[in-house]
Design an enzyme around this catalytic site. Structure first.
Site, PDB file in Angstrom:
ATOM      1  N   ASN A   9       0.618  -1.179   0.095  1.00 41.86           N
ATOM      2  CA  ASN A   9      -0.006  -0.038  -0.063  1.00 41.86           C
ATOM      3  C   ASN A   9       0.912   1.250   0.053  1.00 41.86           C
ATOM      4  OD1 ASN A   9      -1.679   2.041   0.559  1.00 41.86           O
ATOM      5  ND2 ASN A   9      -2.292   1.618   2.647  1.00 41.86           N
ATOM      6  N   TRP A  10       1.027   1.812  -1.006  1.00 40.65           N
ATOM      7  CA  TRP A  10       2.083   2.850  -1.129  1.00 40.65           C
ATOM      8  C   TRP A  10       1.367   4.166  -0.704  1.00 40.65           C
ATOM      9  CZ3 TRP A  10       3.834   3.092  -7.073  1.00 40.65           C
ATOM     10  CH2 TRP A  10       4.650   1.957  -7.463  1.00 40.65           C
ATOM     11  N   LYS A  11       0.198   4.179  -0.330  1.00 40.97           N
ATOM     12  CA  LYS A  11      -0.362   5.395   0.268  1.00 40.97           C
ATOM     13  C   LYS A  11      -0.141   6.696  -0.521  1.00 40.97           C
ATOM     14  CE  LYS A  11      -0.075   3.224   4.777  1.00 40.97           C
ATOM     15  NZ  LYS A  11       0.005   3.338   6.225  1.00 40.97           N
ATOM     16  N   HIS A  93      -9.508   1.427   4.801  1.00 46.81           N
ATOM     17  CA  HIS A  93      -8.423   1.611   5.623  1.00 46.81           C
ATOM     18  C   HIS A  93      -8.476   2.718   6.773  1.00 46.81           C
ATOM     19  CE1 HIS A  93      -4.127   2.663   6.519  1.00 46.81           C
ATOM     20  NE2 HIS A  93      -3.880   1.609   5.776  1.00 46.81           N
ATOM     21  N   GLU A  95      -7.047   4.881   7.774  1.00 47.71           N
ATOM     22  CA  GLU A  95      -6.672   6.250   7.626  1.00 47.71           C
ATOM     23  C   GLU A  95      -7.980   6.944   6.767  1.00 47.71           C
ATOM     24  OE1 GLU A  95      -2.907   5.506   5.620  1.00 47.71           O
ATOM     25  OE2 GLU A  95      -1.971   5.080   7.338  1.00 47.71           O
ATOM     26  N   GLU A 164      -5.697  -4.671  10.531  1.00 45.81           N
ATOM     27  CA  GLU A 164      -4.413  -3.719  10.741  1.00 45.81           C
ATOM     28  C   GLU A 164      -4.969  -2.815  11.900  1.00 45.81           C
ATOM     29  OE1 GLU A 164      -2.598  -2.563   6.679  1.00 45.81           O
ATOM     30  OE2 GLU A 164      -3.868  -0.913   7.373  1.00 45.81           O
ATOM     31  N   GLY A 170       2.605   2.293  10.969  1.00 51.45           N
ATOM     32  CA  GLY A 170       3.551   3.171  10.828  1.00 51.45           C
ATOM     33  C   GLY A 170       4.182   3.877  12.059  1.00 51.45           C
ATOM     34  N   SER A 208       3.436  -2.112  10.425  1.00 49.04           N
ATOM     35  CA  SER A 208       4.698  -2.371  10.623  1.00 49.04           C
ATOM     36  C   SER A 208       5.456  -3.732  10.271  1.00 49.04           C
ATOM     37  CB  SER A 208       5.315  -2.027  12.092  1.00 49.04           C
ATOM     38  OG  SER A 208       4.773  -0.508  12.291  1.00 49.04           O
ATOM     39  N   GLY A 229       2.823  -1.104   4.298  1.00 55.23           N
ATOM     40  CA  GLY A 229       2.875   0.349   4.103  1.00 55.23           C
ATOM     41  C   GLY A 229       4.278   0.649   3.952  1.00 55.23           C
ATOM     42  N   GLY A 230       4.955   1.163   4.597  1.00 53.10           N
ATOM     43  CA  GLY A 230       6.145   1.846   4.729  1.00 53.10           C
ATOM     44  C   GLY A 230       7.302   0.961   3.788  1.00 53.10           C
TER      45      GLY A 230
HETATM   46  P1  13P Z   1       3.078   0.410   7.886  1.00 52.77           P
HETATM   47  O1  13P Z   1       3.388  -0.907   7.036  1.00 52.77           O
HETATM   48  O2  13P Z   1       3.605   1.642   7.291  1.00 52.77           O
HETATM   49  O3  13P Z   1       2.800   0.453   9.162  1.00 52.77           O
HETATM   50  O4  13P Z   1       1.431   0.539   7.113  1.00 52.77           O
HETATM   51  C1  13P Z   1       0.530  -0.451   7.419  1.00 52.77           C
HETATM   52  C2  13P Z   1      -0.585  -0.057   6.581  1.00 52.77           C
HETATM   53  O5  13P Z   1      -1.411   0.783   6.956  1.00 52.77           O
HETATM   54  C3  13P Z   1      -0.940  -0.750   5.194  1.00 52.77           C
HETATM   55  O6  13P Z   1      -2.122  -0.616   4.521  1.00 52.77           O
END
Ligand code: 13P
Length: 246
Positions: A9-11, A93, A95, A164, A170, A208, A229-230
């Protein structure tokens, strides 16, 4: 035996140059023993589709509208994602639930709209730290998933679920494999009560996930891969996580 799936997930990250480098790095490491996909920002869907066409790497989006079409400025319809060859779309998600006030019902409608156009929704559920500390984890994730199960009806078996926990996103603080497995087991039981396909369904863990903790998480019986994510923004890390999946 469920084949594992790892989704990046590149956000809201990326640029033409960064995307090209990242996708080239992912493609260079083929073949993979797991399924993998990247969920990119909507403006980059077209270039992801071109770059990944003919490869085993799938692509998807990070959100879609609950509506089919119409006067909804800024929204992207599931039919449009489908035209770009999207295999997946992330819905619900945390967010989006937090910053855009998306409700369980809206998330369920988005999942339904996606499936109607042949795009598999990756439905995110998860609790906040306060909810976990108050012992509400099960209640929260079951409520979130229940709305989607209800909306999808006999198609519920076609979604992908992602657990999640918000406190792990994050933050560098991942759920322990045992904590994650406990919630995945609850979600699997809920799916079993709703659909005969529950044992074939994928439940991903996100929060994470890094190259050094992925293997232990993926070794859990009900963890079928990850939503990353990251660590999905660096080809070497993402590839290492995919390797940990099989
Ligand atoms: P991180 O891997 O950066 O914690 O993000 C997880 C996430 O929200 C994937 O959708």
């Amino acid at each position: 035996m469920r084949r594992k799936l790892v989704v990046g997930n590149w956000k809201m990250h990326g640029s033409h140059a960064a995307n090209a480098e990242l996708l080239a790095g992912i493609l260079a490491a083929k073949p993979y023993a797991c399924d993998l996909a990247v969920c990119v920002p909507a403006p980059y869907l077209s270039e992801a589709a071109v770059t990944l066409a003919g490869s085993s790497v799938r692509w998807g989006a990070q959100d879609c509208s609950a509506h089919e079409q119409g006067a909804y400025t800024g929204e992207v319809a599931a039919s449009m994602l489908s035209e770009f060859g999207c295999r997946y779309v992330i819905v619900g998600h945390s967010e989006r639930r937090s910053y855009h006030h998306e409700t369980d019902l809206l998330v369920a409608d988005k999942a339904k709209a996606a499936l109607a156009k042949g795009v598999t929704p990756i439905v995110c559920v998860g609790e906040t730290l306060a909810q976990r500390e108050a012992g509400e984890t099960e209640t929260v994730v079951k409520r979130q998933l229940s709305a989607v199960i209800h909306a999808l009806g006999h198609c519920a078996g076609e979604m992908v679920v992602a657990y999640e926990p918000l406190w792990a996103i994050g933050t560098g603080r991942t759920a322990s494999p045992e904590q994650a497995q406990a919630v995945h087991q609850v979600l699997r039981a809920q799916l079993r009560a709703a659909t005969a396909h529950a044992d074939a369904m994928l439940i991903l863990y996100g929060g994470s996930v890094k190259p050094d903790n992925a293997a232990q998480l993926f070794a859990q019986p009900d963890i079928d891969g990850g939503l990353i994510g990251g660590a999905s923004l660096k080809a070497a890390d993402f590839v290492a996580i995919c390797r940990a999946a099989g």
